[in-house]
Design an enzyme around this catalytic site. Sequence first.
Site, PDB file in Angstrom:
ATOM      1  N   GLU A  37      41.852  26.011  -6.692  1.00  0.00           N
ATOM      2  CA  GLU A  37      40.456  26.431  -6.791  1.00  0.00           C
ATOM      3  C   GLU A  37      40.095  27.474  -5.739  1.00  0.00           C
ATOM      4  O   GLU A  37      40.337  27.287  -4.557  1.00  0.00           O
ATOM      5  CB  GLU A  37      39.575  25.188  -6.601  1.00  0.00           C
ATOM      6  CG  GLU A  37      38.104  25.467  -6.633  1.00  0.00           C
ATOM      7  CD  GLU A  37      37.286  24.331  -5.995  1.00  0.00           C
ATOM      8  OE1 GLU A  37      37.662  23.152  -6.167  1.00  0.00           O
ATOM      9  OE2 GLU A  37      36.296  24.648  -5.324  1.00  0.00           O
TER      10      GLU A  37
ATOM     11  N   ARG B  86      31.996  22.865   7.246  1.00  0.00           N
ATOM     12  CA  ARG B  86      32.253  21.574   6.590  1.00  0.00           C
ATOM     13  C   ARG B  86      32.927  20.635   7.589  1.00  0.00           C
ATOM     14  O   ARG B  86      34.024  20.946   8.075  1.00  0.00           O
ATOM     15  CB  ARG B  86      33.187  21.741   5.386  1.00  0.00           C
ATOM     16  CG  ARG B  86      32.725  22.758   4.351  1.00  0.00           C
ATOM     17  CD  ARG B  86      31.710  22.168   3.384  1.00  0.00           C
ATOM     18  NE  ARG B  86      31.096  23.195   2.562  1.00  0.00           N
ATOM     19  CZ  ARG B  86      31.435  23.452   1.306  1.00  0.00           C
ATOM     20  NH1 ARG B  86      32.391  22.765   0.735  1.00  0.00           N
ATOM     21  NH2 ARG B  86      30.797  24.393   0.633  1.00  0.00           N
TER      22      ARG B  86
ATOM     23  N   GLU C 105      34.677  18.137   7.288  1.00  0.00           N
ATOM     24  CA  GLU C 105      35.585  17.281   6.519  1.00  0.00           C
ATOM     25  C   GLU C 105      36.818  16.936   7.336  1.00  0.00           C
ATOM     26  O   GLU C 105      37.430  17.824   7.917  1.00  0.00           O
ATOM     27  CB  GLU C 105      36.055  18.036   5.263  1.00  0.00           C
ATOM     28  CG  GLU C 105      35.038  18.042   4.161  1.00  0.00           C
ATOM     29  CD  GLU C 105      35.351  19.069   3.071  1.00  0.00           C
ATOM     30  OE1 GLU C 105      35.295  18.687   1.915  1.00  0.00           O
ATOM     31  OE2 GLU C 105      35.632  20.232   3.399  1.00  0.00           O
TER      32      GLU C 105
ATOM     33  N   SER D  72      33.684  27.729  -6.975  1.00  0.00           N
ATOM     34  CA  SER D  72      32.989  26.693  -7.700  1.00  0.00           C
ATOM     35  C   SER D  72      31.574  27.208  -7.930  1.00  0.00           C
ATOM     36  O   SER D  72      31.007  27.890  -7.082  1.00  0.00           O
ATOM     37  CB  SER D  72      33.076  25.439  -6.832  1.00  0.00           C
ATOM     38  OG  SER D  72      32.068  24.573  -7.141  1.00  0.00           O
TER      39      SER D  72
ATOM     40  N   ARG E 227      44.645  23.495   2.541  1.00  0.00           N
ATOM     41  CA  ARG E 227      43.613  24.366   1.978  1.00  0.00           C
ATOM     42  C   ARG E 227      42.193  24.082   2.455  1.00  0.00           C
ATOM     43  O   ARG E 227      41.236  24.596   1.887  1.00  0.00           O
ATOM     44  CB  ARG E 227      43.685  24.317   0.449  1.00  0.00           C
ATOM     45  CG  ARG E 227      43.407  22.948  -0.102  1.00  0.00           C
ATOM     46  CD  ARG E 227      43.655  22.920  -1.590  1.00  0.00           C
ATOM     47  NE  ARG E 227      43.102  21.714  -2.146  1.00  0.00           N
ATOM     48  CZ  ARG E 227      42.365  21.656  -3.241  1.00  0.00           C
ATOM     49  NH1 ARG E 227      42.083  22.751  -3.906  1.00  0.00           N
ATOM     50  NH2 ARG E 227      41.906  20.520  -3.672  1.00  0.00           N
ATOM     51  N   HIS E 228      42.045  23.228   3.446  1.00  0.00           N
ATOM     52  CA  HIS E 228      40.710  22.936   3.973  1.00  0.00           C
ATOM     53  C   HIS E 228      40.546  23.420   5.408  1.00  0.00           C
ATOM     54  O   HIS E 228      41.391  23.184   6.251  1.00  0.00           O
ATOM     55  CB  HIS E 228      40.434  21.427   3.936  1.00  0.00           C
ATOM     56  CG  HIS E 228      40.185  20.912   2.567  1.00  0.00           C
ATOM     57  ND1 HIS E 228      41.174  20.366   1.794  1.00  0.00           N
ATOM     58  CD2 HIS E 228      39.047  20.875   1.827  1.00  0.00           C
ATOM     59  CE1 HIS E 228      40.674  20.006   0.623  1.00  0.00           C
ATOM     60  NE2 HIS E 228      39.373  20.312   0.609  1.00  0.00           N
TER      61      HIS E 228
ATOM     62  N   ARG F 241      40.782  31.221   0.888  1.00  0.00           N
ATOM     63  CA  ARG F 241      41.566  30.727  -0.256  1.00  0.00           C
ATOM     64  C   ARG F 241      41.974  31.873  -1.169  1.00  0.00           C
ATOM     65  O   ARG F 241      43.073  31.867  -1.715  1.00  0.00           O
ATOM     66  CB  ARG F 241      40.747  29.717  -1.052  1.00  0.00           C
ATOM     67  CG  ARG F 241      40.630  28.415  -0.324  1.00  0.00           C
ATOM     68  CD  ARG F 241      40.663  27.264  -1.293  1.00  0.00           C
ATOM     69  NE  ARG F 241      40.321  26.050  -0.591  1.00  0.00           N
ATOM     70  CZ  ARG F 241      39.766  24.992  -1.165  1.00  0.00           C
ATOM     71  NH1 ARG F 241      39.494  25.028  -2.459  1.00  0.00           N
ATOM     72  NH2 ARG F 241      39.510  23.925  -0.463  1.00  0.00           N
TER      73      ARG F 241
HETATM   74  O1  4AD Z   1      33.205  24.030  -4.015  1.00  0.00           O
HETATM   75  P1  4AD Z   1      32.255  24.367  -2.915  1.00  0.00           P
HETATM   76  O2  4AD Z   1      31.955  23.310  -1.938  1.00  0.00           O
HETATM   77  O3  4AD Z   1      30.934  24.880  -3.641  1.00  0.00           O
HETATM   78  C1  4AD Z   1      29.798  25.314  -2.997  1.00  0.00           C
HETATM   79  O4  4AD Z   1      29.705  25.490  -1.805  1.00  0.00           O
HETATM   80  C2  4AD Z   1      28.700  25.670  -3.935  1.00  0.00           C
HETATM   81  N1  4AD Z   1      27.468  25.891  -3.177  1.00  0.00           N
HETATM   82  C3  4AD Z   1      29.075  26.898  -4.694  1.00  0.00           C
HETATM   83  C4  4AD Z   1      28.066  27.283  -5.701  1.00  0.00           C
HETATM   84  O5  4AD Z   1      27.613  28.416  -5.728  1.00  0.00           O
HETATM   85  N2  4AD Z   1      27.711  26.361  -6.557  1.00  0.00           N
HETATM   86  O6  4AD Z   1      32.793  25.642  -2.158  1.00  0.00           O
HETATM   87  C5  4AD Z   1      32.970  26.881  -2.811  1.00  0.00           C
HETATM   88  C6  4AD Z   1      34.362  27.443  -2.518  1.00  0.00           C
HETATM   89  C7  4AD Z   1      35.493  26.609  -3.070  1.00  0.00           C
HETATM   90  O7  4AD Z   1      35.797  26.950  -4.386  1.00  0.00           O
HETATM   91  C8  4AD Z   1      36.637  26.971  -2.144  1.00  0.00           C
HETATM   92  O8  4AD Z   1      37.208  28.210  -2.506  1.00  0.00           O
HETATM   93  C9  4AD Z   1      35.929  27.141  -0.829  1.00  0.00           C
HETATM   94  O9  4AD Z   1      34.584  27.446  -1.104  1.00  0.00           O
HETATM   95  N3  4AD Z   1      36.016  25.947   0.008  1.00  0.00           N
HETATM   96  C10 4AD Z   1      36.744  25.855   1.120  1.00  0.00           C
HETATM   97  N4  4AD Z   1      37.572  26.714   1.733  1.00  0.00           N
HETATM   98  C11 4AD Z   1      38.167  26.318   2.866  1.00  0.00           C
HETATM   99  N5  4AD Z   1      37.972  25.109   3.442  1.00  0.00           N
HETATM  100  C12 4AD Z   1      37.147  24.195   2.866  1.00  0.00           C
HETATM  101  N6  4AD Z   1      36.949  23.021   3.466  1.00  0.00           N
HETATM  102  C13 4AD Z   1      36.503  24.553   1.662  1.00  0.00           C
HETATM  103  N7  4AD Z   1      35.629  23.926   0.856  1.00  0.00           N
HETATM  104  C14 4AD Z   1      35.345  24.777  -0.134  1.00  0.00           C
END
Ligand code: 4AD
Length: 464
Positions: A387, A237, A239, A390, A245-246, A438
């Site tokens: 979270e 990502r 971001e 998701s 937490r990211h 996480r």
């Molecule tokens: O919420 P996210 O972006 O969802 C998906 O990737 C979907 N494809 C999931 C699905 O099956 N629908 O990411 C899923 C999880 C989040 O709940 C969080 O635990 C973690 O990935 N996550 C991160 N962890 C660390 N750094 C980040 N930048 C994160 N972004 C999401």
Amino acid sequence: GRSWTQVEALNKELSEQKVLVRARIHTTRGKGKSAFLVLRQRTATVQAILFADDTTVSKGMVKYATQVPKESIVDVEGVVKVPEKAIEGCSQKDVELQVTLIRVVSRAAVLPFELVDASRSEEEVKAAAERGEVLPTVGQDLRLDNRFLDLRTPANQAIFRVQSAVCQIFREALLSEGFQEIHTPKLIAGASEGGAAVFRLDYMGMPACLAQSPQLYKQMAICADLERVFEIGPVFRAEFSYTHRHLCEFMGLDLEMAIQEHYFEVLDVIEKLFGAIFDGLATKYAKELSVISSQYPFDIPVFKPLRLTYPDGIALLQAGGYPEVDPLGDLNTELERALGRIVKEKYGTDFFILHRYPSAVRPFYTMPCSDDPTYSNSYDVFIRGEEIISGAQRVHDADLLVERATACGIPLPDIQSYIDSFKLGAPPHGGAGVGLERVVMLYCGLNNIRKTSMFPRDPKRLTP
Ligand code: 4AD
């Protein structure tokens, strides 16, 4: 070859036996004709003594031993002795080694920080401050710049054992539910979770992306009749979120499954899975958890599965001191944490699922609720109000998918083969994505995700 003894295996039963160990120099101290060393192998420690008796051990050897830098790796030959009283501060308290020979295998340079300082708890620092003493602490950047040293602390050793356990339990629990492990490409043509936060790169002259999730490919596996799949793999990502937490790269634990009637079938799997993870950690990793807790104090989280609809969650927040919260907006970190506190108080659990999110705040592939498309068959899962997961039931109708992607501004050519995979017949299905770092962070109540990533990648860090 010679036979080596592990430091953690040194005990009274080996009394008077000659042993050979390879370990690090944890500390050294010279006193007259003697040298007192603490040897460390992983997290096990033992005292080793050299005494200049002018037969096996010379004065020169004692001096040499006290001058080996801390963290150097040495081979030590010695005799196991049972001291009169236990050696405080060593894990192998009941024995010590009377050294007959010491040889440096790998000499350590000057350390950027002391491991004792990096292992100290905030409580210890506070208690010392009350006595008017200033104990050194090690800042996060210095730790991460020297992560290969930082990882040697007992708490860090335990954190990555716990991380390994979470993956193992995840894999075993899903295999026993009829899932199969898959591996999807990380070099892909288009974004998988929306275009903003994606690393773009050149792929043999073609524009490409690093996968933001296995989302599209795990669904294509369902279209290919794999029925129940999971993947443990890196997720990227781009971001610019410099938060606790990211990360820009994390480990995604993904699952996807065909469903018969309802997305609750996925929630059943998730609850069983996390029941196994919570139970497995608390029972089989109690030692690691207490080591982590002695540096970063926390209570083992309570697992009592609870499902709340999003509107119910909003109502709890509104009644609990947040009357302004938007029932169709997304929850920010503060609101999620607040909900976590309210839920803990009311239902006594640190783990809960919030489902039926407003469609507007979910990705294009999310299935709208059949009774009210303002809401969707989607869910997030929380530990301590943050979270970790998701997921959702997905749109499996190609036309609806095109409509949703277009509405969300996703360029159709980028996801053409994904859309095509639904045109040849696709079963209703749903799944979830779990962030490994996480889960470990929140299970252990840690305050920063960098603590649970071995070599974290964030917007400012690409090394080591
Ligand atoms: O919420 P996210 O972006 O969802 C998906 O990737 C979907 N494809 C999931 C699905 O099956 N629908 O990411 C899923 C999880 C989040 O709940 C969080 O635990 C973690 O990935 N996550 C991160 N962890 C660390 N750094 C980040 N930048 C994160 N972004 C999401």
